[in-house]
Scaffold this motif. Sequence first.
Motif, PDB file in Angstrom:
ATOM      1  N   GLU A 261      47.935  46.939  34.642  1.00 56.41           N
ATOM      2  CA  GLU A 261      48.947  46.984  33.593  1.00 56.41           C
ATOM      3  C   GLU A 261      49.919  48.128  33.871  1.00 56.41           C
ATOM      4  O   GLU A 261      51.123  47.987  33.691  1.00 56.41           O
ATOM      5  N   ALA A 262      49.367  49.249  34.329  1.00 55.56           N
ATOM      6  CA  ALA A 262      50.221  50.396  34.622  1.00 55.56           C
ATOM      7  C   ALA A 262      51.227  50.038  35.715  1.00 55.56           C
ATOM      8  O   ALA A 262      52.373  50.477  35.667  1.00 55.56           O
ATOM      9  N   ALA A 263      50.812  49.229  36.675  1.00 56.17           N
ATOM     10  CA  ALA A 263      51.725  48.828  37.740  1.00 56.17           C
ATOM     11  C   ALA A 263      52.857  47.974  37.167  1.00 56.17           C
ATOM     12  O   ALA A 263      54.026  48.205  37.465  1.00 56.17           O
ATOM     13  N   PHE A 264      52.497  47.000  36.321  1.00 56.96           N
ATOM     14  CA  PHE A 264      53.549  46.227  35.649  1.00 56.96           C
ATOM     15  C   PHE A 264      54.431  47.172  34.836  1.00 56.96           C
ATOM     16  O   PHE A 264      55.648  47.030  34.802  1.00 56.96           O
ATOM     17  N   GLY A 265      53.774  48.134  34.191  1.00 58.47           N
ATOM     18  CA  GLY A 265      54.484  49.060  33.330  1.00 58.47           C
ATOM     19  C   GLY A 265      55.436  49.950  34.095  1.00 58.47           C
ATOM     20  O   GLY A 265      56.360  50.518  33.520  1.00 58.47           O
ATOM     21  N   SER A 266      55.207  50.107  35.403  1.00 52.56           N
ATOM     22  CA  SER A 266      56.146  50.929  36.162  1.00 52.56           C
ATOM     23  C   SER A 266      57.108  50.032  36.937  1.00 52.56           C
ATOM     24  O   SER A 266      57.702  50.460  37.917  1.00 52.56           O
ATOM     25  N   GLY A 267      57.203  48.793  36.498  1.00 55.79           N
ATOM     26  CA  GLY A 267      58.261  47.938  37.020  1.00 55.79           C
ATOM     27  C   GLY A 267      57.884  47.034  38.179  1.00 55.79           C
ATOM     28  O   GLY A 267      58.762  46.410  38.764  1.00 55.79           O
ATOM     29  N   ALA A 268      56.596  46.947  38.516  1.00 54.46           N
ATOM     30  CA  ALA A 268      56.228  46.107  39.651  1.00 54.46           C
ATOM     31  C   ALA A 268      56.328  44.634  39.262  1.00 54.46           C
ATOM     32  O   ALA A 268      56.092  44.267  38.119  1.00 54.46           O
ATOM     33  N   ARG A 269      56.667  43.799  40.245  1.00 58.65           N
ATOM     34  CA  ARG A 269      56.718  42.355  39.995  1.00 58.65           C
ATOM     35  C   ARG A 269      55.357  41.749  40.324  1.00 58.65           C
ATOM     36  O   ARG A 269      54.541  42.353  41.013  1.00 58.65           O
ATOM     37  N   LEU A 270      55.153  40.513  39.836  1.00 59.37           N
ATOM     38  CA  LEU A 270      53.843  39.869  39.953  1.00 59.37           C
ATOM     39  C   LEU A 270      53.329  39.858  41.398  1.00 59.37           C
ATOM     40  O   LEU A 270      52.195  40.254  41.665  1.00 59.37           O
ATOM     41  N   HIS A 271      54.183  39.450  42.348  1.00 58.35           N
ATOM     42  CA  HIS A 271      53.682  39.344  43.725  1.00 58.35           C
ATOM     43  C   HIS A 271      53.289  40.710  44.269  1.00 58.35           C
ATOM     44  O   HIS A 271      52.307  40.845  45.001  1.00 58.35           O
ATOM     45  N   ALA A 272      54.037  41.742  43.891  1.00 52.58           N
ATOM     46  CA  ALA A 272      53.701  43.089  44.366  1.00 52.58           C
ATOM     47  C   ALA A 272      52.369  43.538  43.775  1.00 52.58           C
ATOM     48  O   ALA A 272      51.524  44.111  44.476  1.00 52.58           O
ATOM     49  N   VAL A 273      52.162  43.256  42.485  1.00 49.86           N
ATOM     50  CA  VAL A 273      50.907  43.663  41.850  1.00 49.86           C
ATOM     51  C   VAL A 273      49.734  42.935  42.489  1.00 49.86           C
ATOM     52  O   VAL A 273      48.695  43.528  42.789  1.00 49.86           O
ATOM     53  N   LEU A 274      49.932  41.638  42.743  1.00 46.01           N
ATOM     54  CA  LEU A 274      48.855  40.865  43.365  1.00 46.01           C
ATOM     55  C   LEU A 274      48.523  41.430  44.734  1.00 46.01           C
ATOM     56  O   LEU A 274      47.360  41.667  45.066  1.00 46.01           O
ATOM     57  N   ALA A 275      49.542  41.655  45.541  1.00 48.04           N
ATOM     58  CA  ALA A 275      49.301  42.098  46.907  1.00 48.04           C
ATOM     59  C   ALA A 275      48.779  43.528  46.961  1.00 48.04           C
ATOM     60  O   ALA A 275      47.924  43.858  47.771  1.00 48.04           O
ATOM     61  N   ARG A 276      49.280  44.374  46.078  1.00 46.38           N
ATOM     62  CA  ARG A 276      48.979  45.792  46.170  1.00 46.38           C
ATOM     63  C   ARG A 276      47.667  46.149  45.458  1.00 46.38           C
ATOM     64  O   ARG A 276      46.915  46.990  45.931  1.00 46.38           O
ATOM     65  N   HIS A 277      47.440  45.526  44.322  1.00 52.47           N
ATOM     66  CA  HIS A 277      46.289  45.952  43.510  1.00 52.47           C
ATOM     67  C   HIS A 277      45.210  44.879  43.366  1.00 52.47           C
ATOM     68  O   HIS A 277      44.039  45.140  43.575  1.00 52.47           O
ATOM     69  N   VAL A 278      45.646  43.676  42.980  1.00 55.48           N
ATOM     70  CA  VAL A 278      44.642  42.677  42.594  1.00 55.48           C
ATOM     71  C   VAL A 278      43.827  42.212  43.790  1.00 55.48           C
ATOM     72  O   VAL A 278      42.593  42.260  43.777  1.00 55.48           O
ATOM     73  N   LEU A 279      44.519  41.790  44.865  1.00 55.25           N
ATOM     74  CA  LEU A 279      43.765  41.262  45.999  1.00 55.25           C
ATOM     75  C   LEU A 279      42.862  42.312  46.646  1.00 55.25           C
ATOM     76  O   LEU A 279      41.677  42.067  46.826  1.00 55.25           O
ATOM     77  N   PRO A 280      43.377  43.489  47.007  1.00 54.16           N
ATOM     78  CA  PRO A 280      42.486  44.456  47.664  1.00 54.16           C
ATOM     79  C   PRO A 280      41.257  44.784  46.820  1.00 54.16           C
ATOM     80  O   PRO A 280      40.162  44.944  47.348  1.00 54.16           O
ATOM     81  N   ASN A 281      41.441  44.840  45.506  1.00 54.94           N
ATOM     82  CA  ASN A 281      40.308  45.238  44.677  1.00 54.94           C
ATOM     83  C   ASN A 281      39.368  44.097  44.351  1.00 54.94           C
ATOM     84  O   ASN A 281      38.241  44.323  43.947  1.00 54.94           O
ATOM     85  N   SER A 282      39.841  42.849  44.491  1.00 54.15           N
ATOM     86  CA  SER A 282      38.916  41.765  44.153  1.00 54.15           C
ATOM     87  C   SER A 282      38.238  41.177  45.375  1.00 54.15           C
ATOM     88  O   SER A 282      37.251  40.468  45.243  1.00 54.15           O
ATOM     89  N   LEU A 283      38.753  41.477  46.568  1.00 54.11           N
ATOM     90  CA  LEU A 283      38.178  40.805  47.736  1.00 54.11           C
ATOM     91  C   LEU A 283      36.882  41.432  48.234  1.00 54.11           C
ATOM     92  O   LEU A 283      36.147  40.802  48.974  1.00 54.11           O
ATOM     93  N   THR A 284      36.569  42.650  47.793  1.00 52.54           N
ATOM     94  CA  THR A 284      35.304  43.271  48.238  1.00 52.54           C
ATOM     95  C   THR A 284      34.128  42.382  47.884  1.00 52.54           C
ATOM     96  O   THR A 284      33.248  42.127  48.704  1.00 52.54           O
ATOM     97  N   ALA A 285      34.122  41.912  46.650  1.00 56.15           N
ATOM     98  CA  ALA A 285      33.005  41.073  46.211  1.00 56.15           C
ATOM     99  C   ALA A 285      32.979  39.780  47.007  1.00 56.15           C
ATOM    100  O   ALA A 285      31.909  39.254  47.323  1.00 56.15           O
ATOM    101  N   VAL A 286      34.158  39.265  47.355  1.00 55.77           N
ATOM    102  CA  VAL A 286      34.218  38.025  48.121  1.00 55.77           C
ATOM    103  C   VAL A 286      33.644  38.243  49.519  1.00 55.77           C
ATOM    104  O   VAL A 286      32.927  37.394  50.052  1.00 55.77           O
ATOM    105  N   ILE A 287      33.928  39.396  50.101  1.00 55.13           N
ATOM    106  CA  ILE A 287      33.382  39.706  51.429  1.00 55.13           C
ATOM    107  C   ILE A 287      31.855  39.789  51.353  1.00 55.13           C
ATOM    108  O   ILE A 287      31.138  39.260  52.201  1.00 55.13           O
ATOM    109  N   GLY A 288      31.359  40.448  50.295  1.00 59.06           N
ATOM    110  CA  GLY A 288      29.907  40.513  50.102  1.00 59.06           C
ATOM    111  C   GLY A 288      29.312  39.123  50.019  1.00 59.06           C
ATOM    112  O   GLY A 288      28.270  38.826  50.616  1.00 59.06           O
ATOM    113  N   LEU A 289      30.003  38.246  49.286  1.00 57.02           N
ATOM    114  CA  LEU A 289      29.526  36.871  49.146  1.00 57.02           C
ATOM    115  C   LEU A 289      29.559  36.163  50.491  1.00 57.02           C
ATOM    116  O   LEU A 289      28.662  35.378  50.818  1.00 57.02           O
TER     117      LEU A 289
END
Lengths: 323, 312, 544
Positions: A223-251
């Motif tokens: 939310e803070a990233a959106f709040g500082s003006g980031a667009r959806l694709h930037a948030v996905l690439a910068r924050h969401v994917l890196p932080n959610s893929l660890t569990a996927v790698i474990g799987l």
Amino acid sequence: MSAPVEITPRADAAASAASPAIALPGVDGSVPTPAAAAALASPLGRGIRGIRGLRGVRALRAQHLSLLVAWLVIAIVVAWAVVPWLFTGQDPIAGVPAEKLQGPSLAHLFGTDAIGRDLFTRVVYGAVHSLSGAFVAVTVGLVAGTLLGVLAGSLGGAVDAVVMRLVDVLLAIPGLLLALSIIILLGFGTVNAAIAVGVGSIAAFARVARSEVVRVRQADYVEAAFGSGARLHAVLARHVLPNSLTAVIGLAALQFGAAILAISTLGFLGYGAPPPTPEWGLLIAEGRNYVATSWWLTVLPGLVVVVVVLSANRISHSLGRTR
Amino acid sequence: MAYLARRTGQALLVLAIAFTATFVLLQALPGDAILIKFESPELGLSPEQIADIRASYGADVPVVQQFLHTVAGFVQGDFGYSVQYGTPVHELVGSALPDTLVLAGLGFLTAVLIAVALAFLSTLAPFAWLRQALRALPGVFVSVPVFWLGIVLIQVFSFQLRLVPVIGADPAQALILPVLTLAIPISAPLAQILARSIDEVQLSPFVAVVRAKGAGPARVLWRDVARNALLPAITIAGVLIGELIGGAVVTETVFGRAGIGRLTEQAVANQDVPVLQAIVILAALVFVLVNLAVDLVYPVLDPRLKRKAVAA
Amino acid sequence: MTALLELDGLDVAYATASGARRVVHSVSFDVQTGEVVALVGESGSGKTTTSSAVLGLLPAGGRLDAGAVRLSGTDIAGWSDRRLQGVRGARIGYIPQDPVSSLNPVRPVGVQLADTFRIHGRRDPRDIRNCVLELLERVGLDDPALRARQYPHELSGGMRQRVLIANAVALEPELVIADEPTSALDVTVQRRILDLIDELRREHGTAVLLVTHDLGVAAERAERVVVMQHGRIVEQGTTAALLDAPTEAYTRHLVADAPGLAEQPFRHPRPPIYLRDAGVAAAENPFALVASGLSKSYSLGRGREPFRAVDDVSFRVLRGTTHAIVGESGSGKTTTARIVSRFVTPDSGRVELGGTDVTQLSGAAKREFRRRVQLVYQNPFASLDPRQTVAEIIAEPLRNFAVGDRRERAVAAQRLIDRVALPADVAARRPTELSGGQRQRVAIARALALEPELVVLDEAVSALDVTVQARILELLERLQGELGLSYLFISHDLAVVRRISHSVSVMRRGRIVESGPTEQVFRAPQHDYTRELLDAVPGRKAIA
């Protein structure tokens, strides 16, 4: 084929309902303090409680050791797959009839089969089939499942609903039956069996990827990233994917073990590689006829499978934990 | 009530999609299974004869019509005819079902027993090394190929120890090893979930409160931890049932038992699509029903969800 | 006379991956019969570990290395778990920190209370039932028969804490250990719960060991105070002596930083001449933000009245000043903050920023708005991406608006790091390597990157220890002076609000009950609720 056990949202709700509230002033955790760290060298073990503490430390060391062994096992098996001739000088396909059905010995570590082929050699040369099969399977599941899960999780709405219903359907069909349906469609063979197993794991990947994306999307920092003006694709690439893929790698590591099991099962049932391919499941199937007399033909290749799968699971466990 | 309706609707939707997907994948896409089977020159069938056969299987009409026909059949319990045997699929499945039900039912019970015993013993057992060993066991169980486990069990119990006869066993004796083969791998994920949720619950503040009241570890485990820890485990019942069906295919093949699993194995070997489709749909139905049951029972067991379920 | 409880040279260590780490160092103090002793310390001070060691309930991996725990003269430190079970509950009661997770969620409250009696050998069900009902009544719960049948989730936080107190005093123990018994509760509830503990103590002469981070609570409730830091006792003595004339530097810091205790002048807006841009200040609109008639409702499902989270809320923030919104949980203060920072769209009302309404902005205009208003979150452990470095985090807003090139942004980040008084070398580190206070500084630096007009601080210091909290408040004050920032400061903590804000609005159940300059609201509260809140602040003698 065992799908990794997933806690359904219902269970999550129950667990989170029981979990403590957010951090509050004065929550007295064991936060490392410089003074405490300096006191590390305090004399160990006074009385019974002391011994107990020591044992805890030993358990931690044992954990590291088991992880090391797991990586070692995987490294050896990968080497078997890549350069099998370094591990054995014998031929995996042509046997020496005079030496048939010999028990394990120095000359034949795992003994020989009904037409005098060295079983150890066959296991070493079989590694490439099991590993590449598992690799293909995991890749299929990882790519397709993660794509679906990430799409569903980040787009939400109708896309999410449609994807998750599809995933529900995939989950509703037992893994082996799903794989068999795919095989009937594609025909027998190592690659087809691998793809079939991979399709069976799409649902698991999709669900984990989606729930991670959804979890991370709710994080304050997103939310803070959106709040500082980031667009959806930037948030996905910068924050969401890196932080959610660890569990996927474990799987993925967990699915690697499961895929080895599933592929050997299909091989055993005769839907994988055709004889005389030394595929591990097929080896065991062939040894089945000599179960009463030549135990090594089934027991030893099976043990190799168990050890490899155990190692993959152990590694997956460690990957999941670093989250 | 609305909750019940919505969940039932979801379940039906999943079944409908599953049915359509299997129809598309297995019947519509691979071209014509009947042609493949009967067209080979060795059979020496004339085009007219093949057309007749196709007509008798209902394969000579447009796909959409075939689909509607198949749907209508499934709803009435008519799954079409086996390409391999020519007998109605529902007869084949019906005659195979009882054996598999006995095997799967006993397997499931045994798996639950093993899992609960492992999970609780690994928290209560007297020595740390013993607890550790029990903790590690499910991890090993997950890593064992089912077919190999069956073979090893035969080797050990039938050939080495001669406890269970290979030939001429009575029906009860003949069930022992298959049930174990089926149960052990399935007990593993259940034991892992149980052990993990026991650990989690043990760490929760309310357990500290109960211990500060002077309750001993056994009392804490049974009175306070057990129910909280068992709840999440119920939610994987559906997945386990699915595993059970997959396990039955392998187990029945290894032990040479008749049943749904064996039927499946032969259907795949012979490209007998109608049989496989019926079994897949049946499995999906069981899965959906079990999950529906879990979703409906869960709020009853967990007082926190009672209100939400009613409200939703 | 022997003390009821005497700790003598207690050493506690935890097993970690790298060996044993001692967290409590030769701690010695005592509690006399019927006395309240407060064990005060910040997080990581070892206060909770010490109190767990008394009950023999150290977490896994913890062990008592040395020292004695004497209960009426008998050392119970070496006792087996089984033997200690006879002491727990019967002779030493325990009140936990978080009432929400401290009751078994799947068993009725009455059954859990009854357990306490059964564990210690009572058998007759009717006798137990009567005791349970009597207990529930004694801790001030209405309709005990109904409460006994209810599950924990059906009770409020305060009611659950009452149940837990009933549980602790059920067998009339000589000593009750209360571990942060009110820190998860609203301030008015906190006061009632502390009153209840006092009352029960007076009735039965029970001694209380009160573990707390809040010096105000200790000052108000305890006869003696023991101050801990880094696992050691820094200072102990009678409450009055210790607070009036602390001898150790750390205690002095603690007393000075405790917002409820320190004497501080009220803040008044500076004359506009000191503001960054005198021209703007001279313009006809002296307000950075004007919110008027904000409302937001949430649907609770069909057939139920929607929940009015924010109900006709209006307030103004003067340029270069801090306006605080203070309220208890559920008052709607956070929703208000999120409306202002445009994460929630109100059902009605206007938020005017420099004279233009921003509630209807969307798309590019909304993104442009982000340059002007920034939000700082309560929990710095959740608001920073664990995978980014500090420099990346701080430069991200600049990157989003393509301000400068990569090198210029790095320089800007370094300047911001300096501005929030962090060491320069944190730039390359990740949030996980920083302490809570340092992380909050990073979050503030990020909020400042785009040079916003208004910073919304949503409970931004609530998760921090008092000494860290004091430093962050000083930083905020300094930045306001340097940059002419306007703050909207959301908090539940009146003492902090008193210290940081120029003006204040008190919220309750979605409405503002009172608004005005901070000095006026605190000195001469007009609304009953404001008075109740002020009365409930621990150590309140200094606040008005």
